[in-house]
Write a protein that holds these residues in place. Structure first.
Motif, PDB file in Angstrom:
ATOM      1  N   THR A   1     -10.345   5.137   1.588  1.00 48.54           N
ATOM      2  CA  THR A   1     -11.590   4.969   0.839  1.00 48.54           C
ATOM      3  C   THR A   1     -12.307   6.299   0.695  1.00 48.54           C
ATOM      4  O   THR A   1     -12.771   6.674  -0.391  1.00 48.54           O
TER       5      THR A   1
ATOM      6  N   TYR B   1     -10.360   8.447  -1.784  1.00 51.64           N
ATOM      7  CA  TYR B   1     -10.547   8.012  -3.181  1.00 51.64           C
ATOM      8  C   TYR B   1     -11.874   8.537  -3.718  1.00 51.64           C
ATOM      9  O   TYR B   1     -11.945   9.054  -4.840  1.00 51.64           O
TER      10      TYR B   1
ATOM     11  N   GLY C   1      -6.250   5.258  -8.957  1.00 56.36           N
ATOM     12  CA  GLY C   1      -6.924   4.044  -9.386  1.00 56.36           C
ATOM     13  C   GLY C   1      -5.987   2.963  -9.891  1.00 56.36           C
ATOM     14  O   GLY C   1      -6.422   1.993 -10.507  1.00 56.36           O
TER      15      GLY C   1
ATOM     16  N   SER D   1      -4.361   0.979  -8.025  1.00 58.10           N
ATOM     17  CA  SER D   1      -4.553  -0.172  -7.143  1.00 58.10           C
ATOM     18  C   SER D   1      -5.820   0.027  -6.332  1.00 58.10           C
ATOM     19  O   SER D   1      -6.210   1.171  -6.051  1.00 58.10           O
ATOM     20  N   LYS D   2      -6.467  -1.056  -5.960  1.00 56.45           N
ATOM     21  CA  LYS D   2      -7.637  -0.965  -5.103  1.00 56.45           C
ATOM     22  C   LYS D   2      -7.206  -0.510  -3.715  1.00 56.45           C
ATOM     23  O   LYS D   2      -6.075  -0.744  -3.293  1.00 56.45           O
TER      24      LYS D   2
ATOM     25  N   SER E   1      -8.020  -1.715  -0.845  1.00 54.38           N
ATOM     26  CA  SER E   1      -7.636  -2.870  -0.010  1.00 54.38           C
ATOM     27  C   SER E   1      -6.233  -3.348  -0.332  1.00 54.38           C
ATOM     28  O   SER E   1      -5.456  -3.676   0.579  1.00 54.38           O
ATOM     29  N   ASP E   2      -5.894  -3.369  -1.630  1.00 57.80           N
ATOM     30  CA  ASP E   2      -4.547  -3.799  -2.029  1.00 57.80           C
ATOM     31  C   ASP E   2      -3.499  -2.772  -1.603  1.00 57.80           C
ATOM     32  O   ASP E   2      -2.395  -3.136  -1.184  1.00 57.80           O
TER      33      ASP E   2
END
Length: 428
Positions: free
Chosen positions: A238, A241, A407, A409-410, A412-413
């Motif tokens: 996180t 990103y 971006g 995939s999130k 969390s995914d």
């Protein structure tokens, strides 16, 4: 051993896991196709990965070995990293791997599990191979479950390579004992003052994350799985990103466009984490002034670093274990071989070779000094165990983190996908 972006370490998905089920058959199939002759001469097969320059040096070293051991002939084979492991898996599945071959820690348990690797302790006990005169802690890299499955030829440790000009222009300094907060503040300052991203993408380098976890009382691997939780990786990715989106970290799309050149040497970043002995690539690729800087810490003291290594392993199927051991012993201890090989595979592991080779170029001198200073600082620990499937896990970590940063995939995914793929790799 290298960063995930290094050609010797990246794109190993093809070479890892694709034939894992087939490899399971190897433990029940025949012996290696080693050759002998009526006059007592035997031939052993030696395979490695690397470029033409490494091949030239190794062939020079082999010529010295065959002069000392005229009854042992060495048949050679080399490819690039991916092609090497593809071929090796095919040979192992057929019960005919090379007698001796270049290896790395991520593959030890994988191939020991399949009965491919020779426990060299028997040859040490027989006097055909010496574990004496190695730099402190190096031989531990080749130990697995009480067995000596590899003998190091060189060592390296994680480091930070910086563009000194960019750091000076931004007025920031990479000082021993600096923290991760200091590092990320420096990246932002560099970006604000130079408009150059501070880092090429630290978040996808498995071995760097291992160092970070070790600083915090965890590790990337345990003996049979992952040593951290999904919450740990969620926080790591996180933050990464957000830094990519803020421009502080080089866009993964630009990193891909720059390949095979590093985005650091391409001028699209001011720093990159890698193995210290890979520092030579930046001077060769770029036109700035590059140097090695300390690893950021959590507490200002513990870097989490350890020595990793390329090593030589023997086949459990060889018909000539004595000759394999004698070859390995010569290649890791002979002083003339040390002078020939230099730091091609890392800082030379044995003291005979380390003392024999005197680096003359600035980069090699700095690499040697970095390892010497790191050892003196007393921060080096024991390498984290690597379970069977670690090579596949490393490839997944790089690939999935790259998709996340773009971006695709999130977070969390991406974290869930990584844990799912890791579990599958460990069970293969």
């Amino acid at each position: 051993m290298g960063t995930s972006r290094n050609v010797e370490r990246r794109t190993i998905l093809k070479a890892a896991g694709a034939t894992a089920a087939t490899l399971g058959l190897a433990a029940t199939t025949g012996c290696g196709g080693n050759s002998g002759s009526g006059n007592g001469t035997v031939t052993i097969r030696y395979a490695w990965w690397g470029a033409e320059e490494r091949a030239k040096k190794i062939n020079q070293s082999i010529a010295l070995f065959e002069k000392k051991y005229p009854k042992i002939k060495v048949k050679t084979d080399f490819q690039d990293y991916v092609a090497f492991w593809e071929k090796f898996q095919t040979q192992a599945a057929g019960g005919n791997p090379p007698d001796v071959f270049q290896n790395a820690v991520g593959f030890l348990r994988k191939y020991d599990k399949r009965g491919i690797l020779l426990d060299l302790k028997s040859q040490v006990d027989a006097g055909n191979l010496s574990l004496d005169n190695f730099r402190e802690g190096v031989t531990k890299v080749g130990e697995v479950d009480g067995k000596q499955l590899g003998i190091p030829v060189g060592s390296n440790t994680m480091a930070l390579v910086i563009d000194k000009k960019a750091f000076r222009k931004a007025g920031v300094e990479a000082a021993p004992g600096w923290t991760w907060d200091d590092y990320f503040k420096a990246l932002k300052t560099i970006y604000d003052k130079t408009k150059v991203p501070g880092d090429t993408g630290y978040f996808g380098i498995m071995y760097l994350y291992d160092v970070y976890l070790r600083q915090n009382g965890k590790a990337f691997f345990t003996d049979d799985g992952l040593g951290f939780e999904q919450a740990d990786l969620t926080e790591w990715w996180t933050d990464a990103y957000n830094r990519v989106k803020a421009g502080i970290i080089t866009s993964p799309k630009i990193v891909e466009q720059d390949k095979p050149q590093s985005s650091l040497s391409a001028g699209h970043a001011a720093s990159e984490f890698t193995w210290d002995n890979f520092a030579v690539r930046y001077t060769a690729e770029g036109d700035s002034d590059y140097g090695l800087a300390p690893i950021p810490t959590t507490d200002g003291k513990d870097t989490g670093q350890y020595l990793a290594s390329l090593m030589l392993s023997g086949s459990a199927r060889t018909s000539h274990p004595k000759e394999v051991a004698q070859f390995i012993d010569f290649m890791v201890h002979d002083a003339e071989v040390g002078k020939i090989m230099g730091y091609d595979r890392g800082i030379l592991a044995s003291t005979e070779q380390y003392d024999a080779f005197k680096p003359t170029d600035t980069v090699a001198k700095e690499i040697a000094q970095y390892e010497e200073d790191t050892a003196k600082a007393g921060v080096l620990g024991t390498i984290t165990p690597h379970p069977s499937g670690a090579d596949t896990v490393e490839a997944a970590f790089l690939r999935i983190s790259g998709d996340m940063a773009q971006g695709k995939s999130k977070v969390s995914d991406a974290v869930k996908q990584f844990f799912d793929e890791s579990e599958a790799a460990f069970q293969a």
